[in-house]
Design a protein around this motif. Structure first.
Motif, mmCIF file in Angstrom:
data_model
loop_
_atom_site.group_PDB
_atom_site.id
_atom_site.type_symbol
_atom_site.label_atom_id
_atom_site.label_comp_id
_atom_site.label_asym_id
_atom_site.label_seq_id
_atom_site.Cartn_x
_atom_site.Cartn_y
_atom_site.Cartn_z
ATOM 1 N N SER A 124 0.789 -1.235 0.000
ATOM 2 C CA SER A 124 0.000 0.000 0.000
ATOM 3 C C SER A 124 0.818 1.280 0.000
ATOM 4 C CB SER A 124 -0.941 0.007 1.210
ATOM 5 O OG SER A 124 -1.847 -1.081 1.149
ATOM 6 N N VAL A 125 2.018 1.259 0.572
ATOM 7 C CA VAL A 125 2.790 2.499 0.678
ATOM 8 C C VAL A 125 4.195 2.293 0.118
ATOM 9 C CG1 VAL A 125 1.510 3.411 2.644
ATOM 10 C CG2 VAL A 125 3.491 1.940 3.053
ATOM 11 N N PRO A 126 4.805 3.358 -0.421
ATOM 12 C CA PRO A 126 6.139 3.198 -1.017
ATOM 13 C C PRO A 126 7.259 3.025 -0.009
ATOM 14 C CG PRO A 126 5.410 5.483 -1.160
ATOM 15 C CD PRO A 126 4.242 4.697 -0.654
ATOM 16 N N GLU A 127 7.068 3.532 1.212
ATOM 17 C CA GLU A 127 8.123 3.433 2.226
ATOM 18 C C GLU A 127 7.544 2.738 3.449
ATOM 19 O OE1 GLU A 127 9.851 7.231 3.031
ATOM 20 O OE2 GLU A 127 10.549 7.517 0.971
ATOM 21 N N TRP A 128 7.976 1.507 3.662
ATOM 22 C CA TRP A 128 7.482 0.738 4.802
ATOM 23 C C TRP A 128 8.654 0.116 5.541
ATOM 24 C CZ3 TRP A 128 9.293 -4.128 4.372
ATOM 25 C CH2 TRP A 128 9.540 -4.628 3.073
ATOM 26 N N THR A 129 8.467 -0.053 6.822
ATOM 27 C CA THR A 129 9.420 -0.783 7.651
ATOM 28 C C THR A 129 8.614 -1.674 8.581
ATOM 29 O OG1 THR A 129 10.884 1.152 7.645
ATOM 30 C CG2 THR A 129 11.389 -0.618 9.203
ATOM 31 N N ILE A 130 9.022 -2.925 8.695
ATOM 32 C CA ILE A 130 8.310 -3.872 9.541
ATOM 33 C C ILE A 130 9.200 -4.257 10.719
ATOM 34 C CG2 ILE A 130 7.338 -6.210 9.665
ATOM 35 C CD1 ILE A 130 6.509 -5.802 6.703
ATOM 36 N N LEU A 131 8.670 -4.089 11.911
ATOM 37 C CA LEU A 131 9.399 -4.404 13.144
ATOM 38 C C LEU A 131 8.790 -5.663 13.747
ATOM 39 C CD1 LEU A 131 9.539 -0.825 14.716
ATOM 40 C CD2 LEU A 131 11.028 -1.818 12.955
ATOM 41 N N ARG A 132 9.451 -6.789 13.562
ATOM 42 C CA ARG A 132 8.980 -8.051 14.135
ATOM 43 C C ARG A 132 9.609 -8.214 15.506
ATOM 44 N NH1 ARG A 132 9.711 -11.946 8.833
ATOM 45 N NH2 ARG A 132 7.977 -11.089 7.602
ATOM 46 N N ALA A 185 13.642 2.220 4.863
ATOM 47 C CA ALA A 185 12.503 1.789 4.047
ATOM 48 C C ALA A 185 12.773 0.423 3.434
ATOM 49 C CB ALA A 185 12.224 2.803 2.947
ATOM 50 N N SER A 186 11.699 -0.347 3.285
ATOM 51 C CA SER A 186 11.746 -1.687 2.688
ATOM 52 C C SER A 186 12.628 -2.641 3.492
ATOM 53 C CB SER A 186 12.226 -1.623 1.222
ATOM 54 O OG SER A 186 11.383 -0.788 0.464
ATOM 55 N N ARG A 187 12.649 -2.454 4.796
ATOM 56 C CA ARG A 187 13.428 -3.329 5.679
ATOM 57 C C ARG A 187 12.493 -4.053 6.650
ATOM 58 N NH1 ARG A 187 18.864 -1.651 6.022
ATOM 59 N NH2 ARG A 187 19.411 -0.702 4.020
ATOM 60 N N VAL A 188 12.862 -5.272 6.959
ATOM 61 C CA VAL A 188 12.196 -6.039 8.004
ATOM 62 C C VAL A 188 13.226 -6.264 9.103
ATOM 63 C CG1 VAL A 188 11.045 -8.192 8.627
ATOM 64 C CG2 VAL A 188 10.645 -7.170 6.378
ATOM 65 N N TYR A 189 12.935 -5.761 10.287
ATOM 66 C CA TYR A 189 13.857 -5.891 11.406
ATOM 67 C C TYR A 189 13.276 -6.844 12.456
ATOM 68 C CZ TYR A 189 16.319 -1.725 9.671
ATOM 69 O OH TYR A 189 17.029 -0.831 8.914
ATOM 70 N N GLU A 190 14.078 -7.810 12.854
ATOM 71 C CA GLU A 190 13.728 -8.706 13.956
ATOM 72 C C GLU A 190 14.315 -8.091 15.226
ATOM 73 O OE1 GLU A 190 12.687 -12.241 14.077
ATOM 74 O OE2 GLU A 190 12.088 -12.379 11.972
ATOM 75 N N LEU A 191 13.451 -7.647 16.116
ATOM 76 C CA LEU A 191 13.896 -6.932 17.305
ATOM 77 C C LEU A 191 13.867 -7.852 18.512
ATOM 78 C CD1 LEU A 191 12.061 -3.514 16.793
ATOM 79 C CD2 LEU A 191 14.274 -4.287 15.877
ATOM 80 N N THR A 192 15.040 -8.074 19.080
ATOM 81 C CA THR A 192 15.165 -8.945 20.249
ATOM 82 C C THR A 192 16.088 -8.294 21.273
ATOM 83 O OG1 THR A 192 17.176 -10.178 19.644
ATOM 84 C CG2 THR A 192 15.098 -10.912 18.644
ATOM 85 N N GLY A 193 16.047 -8.856 22.459
ATOM 86 C CA GLY A 193 17.048 -8.506 23.445
ATOM 87 C C GLY A 193 18.360 -9.196 23.139
ATOM 88 N N PRO A 194 19.373 -9.009 23.995
ATOM 89 C CA PRO A 194 20.701 -9.559 23.717
ATOM 90 C C PRO A 194 20.863 -11.026 24.060
ATOM 91 C CG PRO A 194 20.753 -8.296 25.738
ATOM 92 C CD PRO A 194 19.375 -8.110 25.170
ATOM 93 N N GLU A 195 19.854 -11.627 24.726
ATOM 94 C CA GLU A 195 19.962 -13.036 25.089
ATOM 95 C C GLU A 195 18.568 -13.623 25.257
ATOM 96 O OE1 GLU A 195 21.799 -13.481 28.911
ATOM 97 O OE2 GLU A 195 20.801 -11.703 29.714
ATOM 98 N N ALA A 196 18.481 -14.931 25.074
ATOM 99 C CA ALA A 196 17.210 -15.638 25.268
ATOM 100 C C ALA A 196 17.154 -16.189 26.682
ATOM 101 C CB ALA A 196 17.087 -16.768 24.249
#
Length: 291
Positions: A124-132, A185-196
């Motif tokens: 839908s939009v030309p500039e998107w970023t997805i934060l998973r 833009a056009s990036r998918v970032y997996e956001l986590t802490g530094p350890e599980a």
């Protein structure tokens, strides 16, 4: 499209009083940028707007003059088709950039509840970023895990599975970067802490920071579902949360990603640091869950 052409217009932040939304609002205002914080409760325009997915009459005023949106879909309570309709409306109103707060699923794909919304944002939009994002550390101090912590027992159907809990402040900082810099833009970032960490370890760290007795007890899904239902959660929310807990139990949340330090140029915040700060702020003092 330049960054200035986006950021000279108000940036709409959905869930402007929520865990990440209020932090995004603060981060944008710290940069001197115009922000419209949207909430289901009445707020004063132009800095705020009432917004409710269930009331489409609120959509137009919230979107008026906006070119960038921080999109919190709230899929535990809102149908994906409704969120998709809002995204298309936003694009039709001239929004060019959307930063979507999404969730991690298994095998590094979007969670099934999030995938349709991710798809419509991309289209839908030309500039998107997805934060998973991984599970928020703040769930223990600002959300549904607060009362169990205060009761002294986290009884969850997650076994000994581990999750790379991420701090809501880190999510917000990445969102602010994506809302203000087209390089994301056009990036998918997996956001986590530094350890599980397992819930058992998380409980131990909260106990150490707060001085409270907090233990973790693995339970089966049915027991957990009954407990949530007894707290007044609707059936659809019970099913979603129980599914997510079992996903953690299978080890789907243990992958650690370096997106936070790559975007922000600093380490992701540890759960131990989160717990110390939350305790110092009084998150787990008697009466903290009231109101």
């Amino acid at each position: 499209m330049t960054n200035a052409s986006v950021t000279s217009a108000p940036i709409l932040v959905l869930g402007g009083r929520g865990k990440t939304g209020r932090r995004v609002v603060a981060g944008l205002r710290d940069r001197g940028l115009p922000v419209r914080a949207a909430s289901r409760t009445a707020v004063s325009p132009p800095a705020g707007a009432r917004f409710d997915y269930a009331d489409q009459t609120t959509w137009g005023p919230a979107l008026d003059g906006v070119r960038a949106v921080y999109l919190v879909p709230m899929l535990e309570f809102v149908d994906a088709a409704t969120v998709a309709a809002f995204v298309r409306r936003a694009a039709g109103e001239g929004v060019r950039r959307i930063v979507l707060l999404s969730a991690r699923g298994e095998d590094h794909e979007a969670h099934p509840h999030q995938e349709p919304v991710e798809r419509v944002v991309r289209e839908s939009v030309p500039e998107w970023t997805i934060l998973r994002a991984a599970w928020f550390a703040q769930n223990f101090s600002e959300d549904f895990l607060l009362e169990p912590v205060l009761s002294g027992e986290l009884a969850l159907p997650a076994g000994e599975g581990r999750e790379a809990f991420v701090d809501a402040g880190d999510i917000a900082d990445v969102a602010v970067a994506a809302l203000t810099d087209a390089a994301h833009a056009s990036r998918v970032y997996e956001l986590t802490g530094p350890e599980a960490l397992s819930f058992r370890t998380a409980a131990d760290l909260i106990a150490k920071a707060s001085g409270r007795e907090v233990r973790y007890t693995p339970v089966d899904r049915a027991t957990y579902a009954r407990a949530l239902a007894g707290q007044g959660y609707p059936d659809e929310v019970v099913e979603v949360v129980a599914d997510l807990m079992e996903t953690i139990g299978r080890g789907a949340g243990e992958a650690v990603d370096d997106a936070v330090p790559r975007v922000l140029g600093r380490p992701a915040r540890s759960f131990a640091d989160y717990a110390e700060e939350a305790a110092a702020a009084g998150a787990w003092k008697p009466g903290a869950a009231q109101g």
